[in-house]
Design a protein around this motif. Structure first.
Motif, mmCIF file in Angstrom:
data_model
loop_
_atom_site.group_PDB
_atom_site.id
_atom_site.type_symbol
_atom_site.label_atom_id
_atom_site.label_comp_id
_atom_site.label_asym_id
_atom_site.label_seq_id
_atom_site.Cartn_x
_atom_site.Cartn_y
_atom_site.Cartn_z
ATOM 1 N N PRO A 132 0.803 -1.094 -0.034
ATOM 2 C CA PRO A 132 0.059 -0.035 -0.012
ATOM 3 C C PRO A 132 0.876 1.140 0.045
ATOM 4 N N GLY A 133 0.573 2.113 -0.981
ATOM 5 C CA GLY A 133 1.230 3.378 -0.778
ATOM 6 C C GLY A 133 2.366 3.478 -1.555
ATOM 7 N N VAL A 134 2.926 2.245 -2.261
ATOM 8 C CA VAL A 134 4.151 2.345 -3.222
ATOM 9 C C VAL A 134 3.470 2.616 -4.653
ATOM 10 N N ARG A 135 3.947 3.540 -5.234
ATOM 11 C CA ARG A 135 3.822 3.841 -6.730
ATOM 12 C C ARG A 135 5.139 3.851 -7.531
ATOM 13 N N LEU A 136 5.497 2.735 -8.292
ATOM 14 C CA LEU A 136 6.657 3.185 -8.824
ATOM 15 C C LEU A 136 6.349 2.656 -10.409
ATOM 16 N N PHE A 137 7.059 3.403 -11.300
ATOM 17 C CA PHE A 137 6.968 3.201 -12.772
ATOM 18 C C PHE A 137 8.140 3.023 -13.636
ATOM 19 N N ARG A 138 8.253 2.405 -14.663
ATOM 20 C CA ARG A 138 9.343 1.981 -15.317
ATOM 21 C C ARG A 138 9.770 3.196 -16.135
ATOM 22 N N ASN A 139 11.088 3.425 -15.817
ATOM 23 C CA ASN A 139 11.841 4.766 -16.530
ATOM 24 C C ASN A 139 12.958 4.338 -17.589
ATOM 25 N N ASN A 140 12.225 4.134 -18.761
ATOM 26 C CA ASN A 140 13.041 3.788 -19.931
ATOM 27 C C ASN A 140 13.704 5.121 -20.312
ATOM 28 N N VAL A 141 15.144 4.968 -20.208
ATOM 29 C CA VAL A 141 16.069 5.976 -20.489
ATOM 30 C C VAL A 141 16.950 5.750 -21.996
ATOM 31 N N GLY A 142 16.780 6.703 -22.931
ATOM 32 C CA GLY A 142 17.391 6.524 -24.088
ATOM 33 C C GLY A 142 17.187 7.755 -25.283
ATOM 34 N N GLN A 143 17.295 7.264 -26.385
ATOM 35 C CA GLN A 143 17.125 8.139 -27.594
ATOM 36 C C GLN A 143 17.014 7.284 -28.594
ATOM 37 N N ALA A 144 15.964 7.863 -29.543
ATOM 38 C CA ALA A 144 15.604 7.306 -30.696
ATOM 39 C C ALA A 144 15.665 8.242 -32.185
ATOM 40 N N GLU A 145 16.027 7.544 -33.243
ATOM 41 C CA GLU A 145 15.922 8.673 -34.340
ATOM 42 C C GLU A 145 14.470 8.474 -35.102
ATOM 43 N N THR A 146 14.139 9.570 -35.379
ATOM 44 C CA THR A 146 12.695 9.511 -36.403
ATOM 45 C C THR A 146 13.113 9.239 -37.580
ATOM 46 N N SER A 147 12.157 9.031 -38.483
ATOM 47 C CA SER A 147 12.401 8.745 -39.800
ATOM 48 C C SER A 147 12.975 9.989 -40.618
ATOM 49 N N ASP A 148 12.681 11.135 -40.225
ATOM 50 C CA ASP A 148 13.078 12.319 -40.859
ATOM 51 C C ASP A 148 14.508 12.786 -40.204
ATOM 52 N N ARG A 201 15.271 13.287 -36.809
ATOM 53 C CA ARG A 201 15.199 14.036 -35.618
ATOM 54 C C ARG A 201 15.699 13.216 -34.575
ATOM 55 N N VAL A 202 16.213 13.474 -33.578
ATOM 56 C CA VAL A 202 16.898 12.628 -32.170
ATOM 57 C C VAL A 202 15.608 12.909 -31.180
ATOM 58 N N ILE A 203 14.996 12.224 -30.598
ATOM 59 C CA ILE A 203 14.063 12.259 -29.480
ATOM 60 C C ILE A 203 14.813 11.682 -28.264
ATOM 61 N N GLN A 204 14.760 12.256 -27.239
ATOM 62 C CA GLN A 204 15.177 11.556 -25.949
ATOM 63 C C GLN A 204 13.857 11.301 -24.983
ATOM 64 N N TYR A 205 14.111 10.403 -24.307
ATOM 65 C CA TYR A 205 13.140 9.945 -23.489
ATOM 66 C C TYR A 205 13.504 9.503 -22.141
ATOM 67 N N GLY A 206 12.813 9.471 -21.159
ATOM 68 C CA GLY A 206 13.265 9.051 -19.911
ATOM 69 C C GLY A 206 13.541 10.339 -18.989
ATOM 70 N N LEU A 207 13.748 10.285 -17.661
ATOM 71 C CA LEU A 207 14.127 11.342 -16.927
ATOM 72 C C LEU A 207 15.392 12.076 -17.510
ATOM 73 N N CYS A 208 16.425 11.549 -17.035
ATOM 74 C CA CYS A 208 17.768 11.763 -17.537
ATOM 75 C C CYS A 208 18.660 10.565 -17.438
ATOM 76 N N ARG A 209 19.869 10.873 -18.162
ATOM 77 C CA ARG A 209 20.774 9.924 -18.144
ATOM 78 C C ARG A 209 21.344 9.448 -16.904
ATOM 79 N N GLY A 210 21.234 8.214 -16.658
ATOM 80 C CA GLY A 210 21.693 7.716 -15.121
ATOM 81 C C GLY A 210 20.584 7.605 -14.119
ATOM 82 N N SER A 211 19.520 8.069 -14.593
ATOM 83 C CA SER A 211 18.165 7.860 -13.649
ATOM 84 C C SER A 211 17.567 6.303 -13.556
ATOM 85 N N SER A 212 17.358 5.950 -12.489
ATOM 86 C CA SER A 212 16.860 4.663 -12.177
ATOM 87 C C SER A 212 15.859 4.111 -13.059
ATOM 88 N N ASP A 213 15.888 2.564 -12.855
ATOM 89 C CA ASP A 213 14.851 1.854 -13.792
ATOM 90 C C ASP A 213 13.444 2.295 -13.165
#
Length: 115
Positions: free
Chosen positions: A20-36, A38-50
């Motif tokens: 009860p009271g614990v709410r944790l979410f998966r934090n994927n960190v990285g980047q992807a390149e779009t078809s055109d 552009r680079v899109i970064q996702y996640g909190l920041c480099r080094g942030s926890s899983d």
């Protein structure tokens, strides 16, 4: 096929979801390149926890009945997995600022961090 760290992480998320009271979410960190290109970064920041989220906690007598959410960050590693310098810096900063943070190599270690 999922690696052992991914399976451990899934098992930990399932186990912590029952507390009860614990709410944790998966934090994927990285980047992807779009078809055109552009680079899109996702996640909190480099080094942030899983896993990131919060543990709901009742605090001091003058706030009885109120709850606060304590930022929580758990880095999942297998028995022999290594924590990078960026990951350790993130954990240290969260702890320094009053949050809950650490490395879990088992469900029991993750539960201990959240209790």
């Amino acid at each position: 096929m999922a690696n052992s760290e991914t399976i451990l992480q899934q098992n930990i998320r399932l186990a912590l979801g029952k507390i009860p009271g614990v709410r944790l979410f998966r934090n994927n960190v990285g980047q992807a390149e779009t078809s055109d290109g552009r680079v899109i970064q996702y996640g909190l920041c480099r080094g942030s926890s899983d896993l990131v989220g919060y543990v709901s906690t009742e605090i001091t007598p003058d706030m009885v009945g109120k709850r606060v959410a304590i930022f929580t960050s758990i880095e999942i590693k297998t028995k022999h997995g290594r924590v990078s310098e960026l990951q350790q810096n993130f954990i240290d900063r969260v702890q320094f600022d009053g949050g809950i943070a650490g490395v879990a190599r088992s469900i029991e270690e993750a539960e201990a961090l959240c209790r």
